[in-house]
Scaffold this active site. Structure first.
Site, PDB file in Angstrom:
ATOM      1  N   CYS A 152     -92.565   5.361 -96.209  1.00  0.00           N
ATOM      2  CA  CYS A 152     -93.231   6.596 -95.839  1.00  0.00           C
ATOM      3  C   CYS A 152     -94.730   6.334 -95.729  1.00  0.00           C
ATOM      4  O   CYS A 152     -95.302   5.598 -96.522  1.00  0.00           O
ATOM      5  CB  CYS A 152     -93.027   7.746 -96.825  1.00  0.00           C
ATOM      6  N   ARG A 165     -94.291   2.082 -91.704  1.00  0.00           N
ATOM      7  CA  ARG A 165     -93.799   2.334 -93.059  1.00  0.00           C
ATOM      8  C   ARG A 165     -92.524   3.179 -93.079  1.00  0.00           C
ATOM      9  O   ARG A 165     -91.892   3.343 -94.126  1.00  0.00           O
ATOM     10  CB  ARG A 165     -94.876   3.051 -93.882  1.00  0.00           C
ATOM     11  N   TRP A 211     -89.391   7.598 -94.277  1.00  0.00           N
ATOM     12  CA  TRP A 211     -88.256   6.678 -94.368  1.00  0.00           C
ATOM     13  C   TRP A 211     -87.364   7.287 -95.441  1.00  0.00           C
ATOM     14  O   TRP A 211     -87.718   7.293 -96.620  1.00  0.00           O
ATOM     15  CB  TRP A 211     -88.739   5.290 -94.771  1.00  0.00           C
ATOM     16  N   ASN A 232     -94.581  10.011-100.995  1.00  0.00           N
ATOM     17  CA  ASN A 232     -94.016   8.688-100.723  1.00  0.00           C
ATOM     18  C   ASN A 232     -93.523   8.152-102.061  1.00  0.00           C
ATOM     19  O   ASN A 232     -94.322   7.962-102.971  1.00  0.00           O
ATOM     20  CB  ASN A 232     -95.123   7.794-100.137  1.00  0.00           C
ATOM     21  N   GLY A 233     -92.212   7.950-102.186  1.00  0.00           N
ATOM     22  CA  GLY A 233     -91.681   7.446-103.454  1.00  0.00           C
ATOM     23  C   GLY A 233     -90.380   8.136-103.799  1.00  0.00           C
ATOM     24  O   GLY A 233     -89.764   8.782-102.950  1.00  0.00           O
ATOM     25  N   GLU A 238     -84.350 -17.611 -92.803  1.00  0.00           N
ATOM     26  CA  GLU A 238     -85.326 -16.696 -92.212  1.00  0.00           C
ATOM     27  C   GLU A 238     -84.961 -16.394 -90.748  1.00  0.00           C
ATOM     28  O   GLU A 238     -85.077 -15.257 -90.292  1.00  0.00           O
ATOM     29  CB  GLU A 238     -86.728 -17.320 -92.332  1.00  0.00           C
ATOM     30  N   LYS A 260     -84.263 -12.650 -89.279  1.00  0.00           N
ATOM     31  CA  LYS A 260     -85.014 -12.105 -88.141  1.00  0.00           C
ATOM     32  C   LYS A 260     -84.050 -11.591 -87.070  1.00  0.00           C
ATOM     33  O   LYS A 260     -84.235 -10.509 -86.521  1.00  0.00           O
ATOM     34  CB  LYS A 260     -85.910 -13.161 -87.487  1.00  0.00           C
ATOM     35  N   GLU A 315     -82.397  -8.295 -88.098  1.00  0.00           N
ATOM     36  CA  GLU A 315     -83.323  -7.154 -88.111  1.00  0.00           C
ATOM     37  C   GLU A 315     -83.644  -6.660 -86.709  1.00  0.00           C
ATOM     38  O   GLU A 315     -83.750  -5.465 -86.479  1.00  0.00           O
ATOM     39  CB  GLU A 315     -84.673  -7.588 -88.708  1.00  0.00           C
ATOM     40  N   HIS A 364     -67.652 -25.418 -96.274  1.00  0.00           N
ATOM     41  CA  HIS A 364     -66.923 -24.815 -97.400  1.00  0.00           C
ATOM     42  C   HIS A 364     -66.569 -23.347 -97.146  1.00  0.00           C
ATOM     43  O   HIS A 364     -66.352 -22.590 -98.081  1.00  0.00           O
ATOM     44  CB  HIS A 364     -67.747 -24.949 -98.684  1.00  0.00           C
ATOM     45  N   LYS A 422     -91.582  -1.251 -93.214  1.00  0.00           N
ATOM     46  CA  LYS A 422     -92.338  -2.471 -93.492  1.00  0.00           C
ATOM     47  C   LYS A 422     -92.615  -2.647 -94.982  1.00  0.00           C
ATOM     48  O   LYS A 422     -92.534  -3.734 -95.507  1.00  0.00           O
ATOM     49  CB  LYS A 422     -93.655  -2.396 -92.720  1.00  0.00           C
TER      50      LYS A 422
END
Ligand code: F6R
Length: 611
Positions: free
Chosen positions: A2, A27, A73, A99-100, A484, A488, A491, A507, A606
């Site tokens: 947020c 955010r 968010w 925000n929280g 990574e 990416k 996402e 395996h 983010k």
């Protein structure tokens, strides 16, 4: 998560708030709202992006000198018009953004329901706001006092901004666990989750600390703790220009940030690495050098991409410094009663410096006497401030939700740190040290060179954009890069992807391989080269499609792979700084080919300031 913005002063407040929200959309971006005072409290909010709200309220009277705004968010309650912030209190006089997460909201809601309150949203925010209003009413106190009393009762994380119809110049703000920056202008104040909404108006900012409450008026900024004692605001000068948070001609922030890497890595090395003189200057490391030299182990805590940087740090630090390293997901570490002793070194890696899990993990470790070393991008962020020492990555503002340039900044810091400690500890030969310094110094130029072939990745991306799954494989220093690469792609393109150590693949994941599965090998020339070629043979034998990131001059892998992308030669420790970049480009171009909003992919934010 947020983004919050506020303004009080002589200017038109609405355009400042709406522009600020656009900058903070990284955010969270599932709903947007503003509250303003112009002859009464007006609240406009809507599911969707900031632009959707803007369009929706065209033609309304938005003239005002005080406003607050929020880009969300979702945590409590699905994204919808009614769950969007700001929320309004039962009396209709107060509006609040948050925000929280308020963890004990259910208990407080029950108390309020018993008193006859009703709620129009599913959010914890509306509960907290009415709780504040209820305290004000029953205790006959002012809003500031009511906020203070309420905040002492709640558990969880918050950054809140409130405005009151009856006090049309004042914003009350408070934080715990979610960031808040106040910009100080001449006869005006700006508030934001970060400094980007205020950049063109002031360079003087105050970073509000946890458990602090701010009473903000055009000509006055009063900071207090929850015990009602005044605190002198500490003004910091911002070292950031507006251009740094604009797209600068690129289609997306993500692409801009990928292409910025020659200069961001250079900025990270500048002033620290002097290859000709054979020196690395890192005051954060030197201030703690005896701890590093004598450390019996180092624990690294981080999340997501930063965790991948941490994994590479394990490989590099163990190799060069001969110190055992453990890499922990911050979200696990904080809850699993880990063994942390006085004097242990904890390295926290974070782009935003605000990730709740990482922040709490190091707070716990600090309580046990550990020494916290932060590798952080955002200057003045919470993790940077609670660390005992550290090194900034100097990658500049990263706006694209997927981390790119911050990751290479983290890798560059880790490599310099490891070299510095190894040199001080005597675990590296002079020859190897000097060679690695030269190699590190050459990275920006090599990244620049490989970015010139970005179009080749675009062609590969077109070919594989229809894939439903993908496997990313690497060994040694390239294993964290494979992880990574997979993250990416997930996402940015919504293709399911897994990263694996190339040899571990047999395996289990090998069962997935068929003629439809793209397998991306991160296979630059290193001591594992022959081994990874064998792993490639195993995939080829099962008809998997092989995309390989390889070193210039490799004449073996091109005969095996369906598609190759060359990166310049580099020592195996340094090579991850190069091999990661084609993978960033691959996810970007696949995402674009699939029509994904790559700067704001679904469900992500983010800065993850909730646990
Ligand atoms: C991935 C990504 C996230 C972050 C993670 C940690 O592209 O951006 O996985 O790496 O949320 O964030 P920071 O580094 O800000 O602590």
């Amino acid at each position: 998560m947020c983004g919050i913005v506020g303004y009080t002063g002589p200017r038109e407040a609405y355009p400042i708030v709406i522009t600020g929200l656009k900058r903070l959309e990284y955010r969270g971006y599932d709903s947007t709202g503003v509250a303003l005072l112009n002859g009464g409290l007006k609240v406009y909010k809507k599911k969707g992006r900031v632009a959707d709200l803007e369009e929706n309220i065209l033609g309304k009277n938005l003239h005002c000198n005080i406003a607050i705004g929020h880009t969300r968010w979702a945590t409590h309650g699905e994204p919808s018009d009614r769950n969007a912030h700001p929320h309004t209190s039962a009396s209709g006089k107060l509006a609040m953004i948050h925000n929280g997460i308020i963890e004990n909201y259910a208990q407080i809601k029950k108390e309020l329901l018993n008193k006859g309150y009703s709620f129009t949203s599913d959010t914890d925010t509306e509960v907290l706001l009415n709780f504040i209003e209820d305290i004000r009413k029953n205790n006959d106190c002012n809003l500031e006092e009511a906020v203070r009393v309420a905040l002492k009762r709640i558990t969880g994380a918050y950054c809140i901004l409130l405005i009151d119809e009856d006090d049309p110049e004042t914003i009350i703000a408070a934080r715990k666990g979610s960031p808040l920056v106040i910009g100080v202008g001449k006869g005006e104040h700006f508030l934001g989750s970060d400094a980007s909404p205020m950049l063109e108006y002031t360079k003087e900012v105050v970073y509000v600390n946890d458990y602090e409450l701010a009473i903000v008026r055009p000509n006055e900024l009063i900071l207090k703790n929850l015990g009602n004692e005044k605190i002198t605001p500490f003004i910091t000068k911002l070292d950031m220009e507006l251009a740094a948070i604009e797209k600068g001609g690129y289609d997306h922030f993500m692409l801009k940030e990928i292409f910025e890497q020659p200069s961001t890595i250079h900025d990270c090395l500048r002033g620290r690495l002097d290859a000709a003189a054979g020196t690395i200057t890192m005051s954060g490391v030197m201030n703690n050098i005896e701890h590093f030299k004598n450390a019996s182990r180092i624990i690294i805590v981080a999340c997501g991409t930063s965790w991948h940087a941490g994994l590479l740090a394990e490989y590099v630090i163990e190799e060069l410094c001969r110190i055992p390293v453990e890499v922990e997901y911050a979200s696990e570490f904080r809850y699993r009663n880990p063994i942390v002793n006085k004097g242990d070194i904890i390295i926290a890696i974070s782009q935003s410096g605000e990730t709740a899990d990482t922040l709490v993990a190091i707070e716990r470790a600090k309580e046990n006497g550990a020494i916290i070393f932060g590798i952080v991008n955002v200057v003045g962020s919470s993790i940077a401030r609670i660390s005992d020492g550290g090194a900034y990555t100097h990658a500049g503002p990263e706006i694209g939700v997927a981390s790119t340039k911050a990751f290479t900044g983290q890798l560059a810091v880790i490599m310099m740190m490891a070299l510095k400690i190894a040199k001080e500890k005597g675990t590296i030969t002079d020859d190897r040290y000097n060679k690695l310094l030269m190699e590190l110094d050459a990275v920006p130029e090599k990244v620049d060179a490989l970015l010139k072939s970005a179009d080749l990745i675009k062609i590969i991306a077109e070919k594989y954009k229809g894939a439903g799954d993908a496997l990313f494989l690497g060994r040694g220093y390239n294993f964290p890069i494979a992880l990574e690469g997979a993250l990416k792609l997930k996402e940015i393109s919504y293709i399911h992807a897994e990263g694996y150590p190339a040899a571990e693949m047999k395996h289990g994941p090998i069962a997935l391989v068929d003629e439809n599965l793209p397998v991306v090998f991160v296979a630059t020339k290193d001591s594992y080269h022959e081994k990874i070629v064998s792993n490639m043979q195993e995939i080829k034998a099962r008809k998997g499609k092989i995309i390989a990131i390889i070193t210039e001059g490799d004449d073996v892998i091109p005969g095996l792979a369906d598609d190759v992308f060359y990166v310049p030669t580099a020592d195996e420790i340094i090579a991850p700084l190069l091999s990661t970049i084609p993978l960033q480009l691959l996810s970007y171009y696949v995402g674009i080919a699939k029509g994904v909003d790559v700067d704001k992919p679904r469900n992500l934010a983010k800065s993850v300031t909730v646990e």
